[in-house]
Design a protein around this motif. Structure first.
Motif, short mmCIF file in Angstrom:
data_model
loop_
_atom_site.label_atom_id
_atom_site.label_comp_id
_atom_site.label_asym_id
_atom_site.label_seq_id
_atom_site.Cartn_x
_atom_site.Cartn_y
_atom_site.Cartn_z
N ASP A 1 -2.25 84.97 -11.94
CA ASP A 1 -1.34 84.68 -10.83
C ASP A 1 -1.87 85.42 -9.60
O ASP A 1 -1.79 86.64 -9.52
CB ASP A 1 0.06 85.16 -11.22
N SER B 1 3.58 80.12 -0.52
CA SER B 1 4.79 80.89 -0.26
C SER B 1 4.53 82.20 0.48
O SER B 1 5.23 82.53 1.43
CB SER B 1 5.50 81.22 -1.56
N LYS B 2 3.56 82.97 0.00
CA LYS B 2 3.43 84.34 0.49
C LYS B 2 2.45 84.44 1.65
O LYS B 2 2.80 84.99 2.69
CB LYS B 2 3.01 85.27 -0.65
N ASN C 1 3.17 91.96 -8.56
CA ASN C 1 4.59 92.21 -8.38
C ASN C 1 5.05 92.80 -9.72
O ASN C 1 4.81 92.18 -10.75
CB ASN C 1 5.29 90.87 -8.11
N ARG D 1 8.29 75.22 -1.00
CA ARG D 1 8.04 74.96 -2.41
C ARG D 1 6.71 74.23 -2.62
O ARG D 1 6.67 73.06 -3.03
CB ARG D 1 9.19 74.18 -3.08
N SER E 1 4.53 77.80 -7.18
CA SER E 1 3.52 78.19 -8.18
C SER E 1 4.13 78.59 -9.51
O SER E 1 3.44 78.61 -10.53
CB SER E 1 2.64 79.31 -7.63
N LYS E 2 5.44 78.91 -9.54
CA LYS E 2 6.08 79.16 -10.83
C LYS E 2 5.83 78.00 -11.79
O LYS E 2 5.75 78.17 -13.00
CB LYS E 2 7.61 79.23 -10.66
C1 LIG Z 1 4.02 87.29 -8.82
C2 LIG Z 1 4.70 86.08 -8.34
N1 LIG Z 1 4.30 84.87 -8.78
C3 LIG Z 1 4.90 83.75 -8.38
C4 LIG Z 1 5.96 83.78 -7.51
C5 LIG Z 1 6.63 82.49 -7.13
O1 LIG Z 1 5.91 81.84 -6.14
P1 LIG Z 1 6.27 80.36 -5.69
O2 LIG Z 1 7.14 80.49 -4.49
O3 LIG Z 1 4.92 79.77 -5.35
O4 LIG Z 1 6.92 79.66 -6.83
C6 LIG Z 1 6.42 85.00 -7.03
C7 LIG Z 1 7.58 85.06 -6.13
O5 LIG Z 1 8.14 86.09 -5.85
C8 LIG Z 1 5.77 86.18 -7.45
O6 LIG Z 1 6.17 87.39 -7.03
#
Ligand SMILES: Cc1ncc(COP(=O)(O)O)c(C=O)c1O
Length: 400
Positions: A211, A243-244, A183, A252, A108-109
């Motif tokens: 996000d 991811s989470k 986060n 990925r 998602s980044k």
């Molecule tokens: C707030 C937040 N957004 C995005 C991500 C990244 O997620 P992805 O694994 O989908 O790239 C993280 C990863 O720690 C995160 O903490």
């Protein structure tokens, strides 16, 4: 003679000086070095659920590979995965999301990276949360934009203040980034805050990047999405991923839900960069979004995170000089350590080197992180107790 890695003929672009490194990866690397020397390290630095990916999801991916889902696919994702994601996010939005609004990306980044590429010009301003996920500032500055911090404060339950947001908007502002639950603070949006933010954004017709990668990990109150607020349907870009919620960081796979005109453009960036995400992971995403077994796995994980949150918050608050706000969601705590007399960087370094506990200094998340450290509780309860005991012992033996 071999040239050293510092002597080379390459002339790097100016933007490379803004890309930075990822603090948690740096601390994790240092922790591994300490472990390699034979010490046992307690890891609070890693923002990655410590659960296996649910078996039913793995099974679907393996079967998809065996059945031939190993070639390129449509750049924004298979029609089935886009439909499943649209159906998955629709209840959050309160309206039926069209599959054309969904784009899958490798993590998602990349929803943020591609959104910035599509919506900003160098010199633009992008409002980001402070403290906030460090990637926001890194990518904004990498693309030659200016990151404008919007302060989040514990005494305000980490609510972004709509009036403060309004005061930061200029004619150069092209995007606002929000993270719910956040986060590093675990803060989530109250409904009144979301309404206030939406009013400001709708009035200025300013796009907002929400996000929501951690939105399944909420401990008491339900997640409030900006997408359901009046006027946000055409302005909100929601990023989410596998991811989470399903512990799939290494797969990925992320996705964005956005106005179709932006989705089409991000699809174009995808086709010219990654072509598409790994095809078999999209079959796994359909399973994650739609199967009761996947929902049960999320519930079990959230239950475990809730228990750990209660333990870590209670134990940290029992240490003299530490104040820890209970997070509403995600799996991080962001305690204030000012009253210990230690500075955040000094303390994080000393804890790692001397107590073998890996935490992150709060300033890596922005100026508002001064006097704070971040701990991820994506580790077992026994490790949490051991790690916090070590922190307490260290502070007792090293008074400032
Ligand atoms: C707030 C937040 N957004 C995005 C991500 C990244 O997620 P992805 O694994 O989908 O790239 C993280 C990863 O720690 C995160 O903490």
């Amino acid at each position: 003679m071999m040239s050293s890695s510092l002597q080379h003929p390459l002339k790097f672009a100016e933007r490379m000086s803004h890309i930075g490194s990822v603090g948690s990866f740096d601390f994790a690397a240092r922790a591994r070095t300490i472990e390699a020397a034979g010490h046992d390290v307690v890891h609070f630095e890693i923002g990655e659920p410590d659960f296996p990916t649910p078996e039913n999801i793995v099974d679907v991916a393996v079967k998809a590979m065996r059945d031939g889902a190993t070639s390129y696919t449509a750049s924004a994702g298979t029609a089935e995965a886009r439909r499943a994601a649209a159906k998955y996010v629709s209840p959050r939005a309160g309206f039926d999301i069209e599959p054309e609004s969904v784009v899958f990306v490798p993590g998602s980044k990349n929803v943020l990276y591609f959104t910035l590429l599509a919506l900003t010009e160098p010199g633009d301003e992008v409002i980001i949360p402070d403290p906030g996920y460090p990637t926001y500032r890194a990518l904004v500055e990498f693309l030659g934009c200016r990151a404008v911090p919007l302060a989040l404060r514990a005494e305000n339950d980490y609510q972004p203040d709509p009036a403060e947001l309004a005061s930061l908007i200029t004619d150069k502002t092209s995007l606002v980034v929000l993270n719910v639950p956040a986060n590093p603070t675990g803060g989530a949006l109250h409904r009144e805050t979301a309404e206030g933010l939406a009013t400001v954004l709708a009035e200025r017709q300013l796009p907002v990047y929400a996000d929501e990668i951690n939105c399944r990990i909420m401990f008491e109150s339900p997640h409030v999405s900006l997408l359901e607020m009046p006027g946000m349907r055409d302005l909100a870009i929601v990023s989410d991923g596998l991811s989470k919620a399903w512990s799939m960081c290494g797969w990925r796979l992320g996705f964005g839900v956005m106005p179709p005109a932006l989705a089409e453009r991000i699809g174009k960036i995808m086709v010219q960069t990654s072509a598409c995400t790994a095809t078999f992971t999209l079959a796994a995403a359909v399973e994650a979004f739609s199967s009761p077994a996947s929902d049960r796995a999320v519930e079990t994980m959230v239950g475990e995170f809730r228990r750990r949150r209660d333990v870590i918050v209670q134990r940290l608050n029992a240490i003299e000089g530490i104040t820890c706000h209970a997070p509403a969601g995600a799996f991080y705590v962001f305690p204030d350590i000012t009253a210990t007399g230690w500075r955040e960087k000094e303390l994080a370094n000393a804890l790692l080197d001397q107590a073998h506990v890996a935490v992150l200094p709060g300033t890596g998340f922005g100026e508002q992180g001064t006097g704070h450290i971040r701990l991820s509780f994506a580790t077992s309860e026994a490790k949490i107790v051991e790690g916090v005991d070590r922190i307490e012992r260290f502070l007792v033996e090293n008074k400032r």
